[in-house]
Write a protein that holds these residues in place. Structure first.
Motif, mmCIF file in Angstrom:
data_model
loop_
_atom_site.group_PDB
_atom_site.id
_atom_site.type_symbol
_atom_site.label_atom_id
_atom_site.label_comp_id
_atom_site.label_asym_id
_atom_site.label_seq_id
_atom_site.Cartn_x
_atom_site.Cartn_y
_atom_site.Cartn_z
ATOM 1 N N TYR A 105 -59.951 108.816 -10.975
ATOM 2 C CA TYR A 105 -60.449 109.820 -10.032
ATOM 3 C C TYR A 105 -61.943 110.072 -10.237
ATOM 4 O O TYR A 105 -62.715 110.103 -9.275
ATOM 5 C CB TYR A 105 -59.682 111.132 -10.182
ATOM 6 N N LEU A 133 -58.387 110.308 -4.617
ATOM 7 C CA LEU A 133 -57.008 110.752 -4.839
ATOM 8 C C LEU A 133 -56.024 109.596 -4.732
ATOM 9 O O LEU A 133 -55.066 109.498 -5.512
ATOM 10 C CB LEU A 133 -56.643 111.858 -3.842
ATOM 11 N N GLN A 134 -56.246 108.716 -3.770
ATOM 12 C CA GLN A 134 -55.373 107.557 -3.621
ATOM 13 C C GLN A 134 -55.450 106.661 -4.852
ATOM 14 O O GLN A 134 -54.420 106.199 -5.366
ATOM 15 C CB GLN A 134 -55.761 106.762 -2.372
ATOM 16 N N ALA A 135 -56.659 106.436 -5.335
ATOM 17 C CA ALA A 135 -56.828 105.589 -6.504
ATOM 18 C C ALA A 135 -56.216 106.226 -7.746
ATOM 19 O O ALA A 135 -55.575 105.551 -8.559
ATOM 20 C CB ALA A 135 -58.318 105.311 -6.735
ATOM 21 N N TRP A 183 -56.497 100.178 -3.389
ATOM 22 C CA TRP A 183 -55.247 100.549 -4.055
ATOM 23 C C TRP A 183 -54.671 99.413 -4.869
ATOM 24 O O TRP A 183 -54.023 99.632 -5.895
ATOM 25 C CB TRP A 183 -54.224 101.059 -3.042
ATOM 26 N N ALA A 237 -53.724 108.486 -7.909
ATOM 27 C CA ALA A 237 -52.259 108.476 -7.805
ATOM 28 C C ALA A 237 -51.705 107.079 -8.059
ATOM 29 O O ALA A 237 -50.699 106.918 -8.773
ATOM 30 C CB ALA A 237 -51.834 108.967 -6.427
ATOM 31 N N ALA A 238 -52.355 106.068 -7.489
ATOM 32 C CA ALA A 238 -51.894 104.698 -7.694
ATOM 33 C C ALA A 238 -51.970 104.311 -9.165
ATOM 34 O O ALA A 238 -51.070 103.652 -9.693
ATOM 35 C CB ALA A 238 -52.728 103.735 -6.844
ATOM 36 N N SER A 270 -58.275 95.340 3.155
ATOM 37 C CA SER A 270 -57.779 96.711 3.207
ATOM 38 C C SER A 270 -56.975 97.069 1.968
ATOM 39 O O SER A 270 -56.735 98.240 1.689
ATOM 40 C CB SER A 270 -56.919 96.917 4.456
ATOM 41 N N ARG A 271 -56.549 96.054 1.202
ATOM 42 C CA ARG A 271 -55.754 96.311 0.015
ATOM 43 C C ARG A 271 -56.589 96.491 -1.248
ATOM 44 O O ARG A 271 -56.063 96.869 -2.286
ATOM 45 C CB ARG A 271 -54.815 95.129 -0.253
ATOM 46 N N ARG A 297 -61.632 106.186 -2.088
ATOM 47 C CA ARG A 297 -60.593 107.203 -1.886
ATOM 48 C C ARG A 297 -60.102 107.660 -3.261
ATOM 49 O O ARG A 297 -59.168 107.078 -3.814
ATOM 50 C CB ARG A 297 -59.448 106.635 -1.053
#
Length: 232
Positions: A69, A147-149, A16, A151-152, A12-13, A145
């Motif tokens: 992104y 946006l998550q990637a 990110w 932002a990270a 799951s990690r 994902r």
């Protein structure tokens, strides 16, 4: 008393963690290399060094976010297209899709009768999910994902980049290069150890890898800066 069997998995990690580690590593290496390259030029003033570092932080964070992104969005688009195609096939030929799913379970070791029953039960529950997982290899845990990637990547790049900037800002002009390199290598070593620990990988190998490439990048950039500084 019943004892619950708890399992801990790191899958799951993956999304990110990859983006965060890549961003922080790039933030340290690229910003430190930029600072060292500018500092190695004979005529560079402390203000020039800091401006270069801050500009590198902002540009790098935005570049990492945009690149991550676009990359992950492309992956997500491909996944959505595959799911849309699979959904149409389930509507047009449910029996054929049932046979296809059953054959997958046969190849995995189930006898044909059991494979047929498993395919029937799973398709009755959620046909698209069953085919996405077992035919296409897609899952919620590993889904793209964007946006998550992004932002990270941006946050981790900036977090990594700020370390060599602080080191350079607190150093005298004559010690900017060695202190920036030392602090950056220390940060890279810690980052490599943390990421290896979280991913369950060998710590020594991960630390050695990031230190080698980080030192190489800073060394080459320092040489280029000194060469062009003397030539100018």
């Amino acid at each position: 008393m019943r004892h619950r069997h708890g399992e801990f998995h790191r899958l799951s990690r993956i999304g990110w963690l990859r983006a965060a580690v890549l961003g922080a590593n790039d933030g340290i290496v690229s910003t430190a290399s930029l600072l060292v390259g500018v500092a190695s030029a004979a005529r560079a003033e402390p203000g020039d060094i800091m401006i270069a570092g801050v500009a590198g932080l902002v540009a790098g964070a935005m570049s990492m976010a945009a690149g991550e992104y676009v990359s992950v969005r492309s992956q997500a688009d491909s996944e959505e297209a595959e799911l849309a195609m699979e959904s149409r096939e389930l509507q047009d030929d449910p029996d054929g899709e049932h046979r296809e799913l059953a054959e997958i379970y046969v190849r995995r070791g189930l006898d044909r009768e059991l494979a047929q029953r498993v395919a029937t039960e799973l398709m009755a529950h959620d046909a698209l999910e069953a085919h996405a997982r077992d035919e296409l290899g897609l899952s919620v845990t590993l889904a793209a994902r964007p946006l998550q990637a992004a932002a990270a990547s941006a946050i981790s790049f900036a977090s990594g980049a700020i370390l060599p900037i602080i080191a350079a800002g607190l150093s005298s002009r004559s010690l900017v290069t060695p202190i920036t390199i030392g602090v950056s290598l220390l940060a890279l070593g810690i980052l490599g150890a943390i990421s290896a620990r979280m991913a369950g990988a060998p710590i020594g190998r991960s630390v050695a890898r990031v230190l080698f490439w980080g030192a190489l990048a800073m060394g080459i950039t320092a040489g280029v800066g000194r060469l062009f500084g003397v030539a100018a």
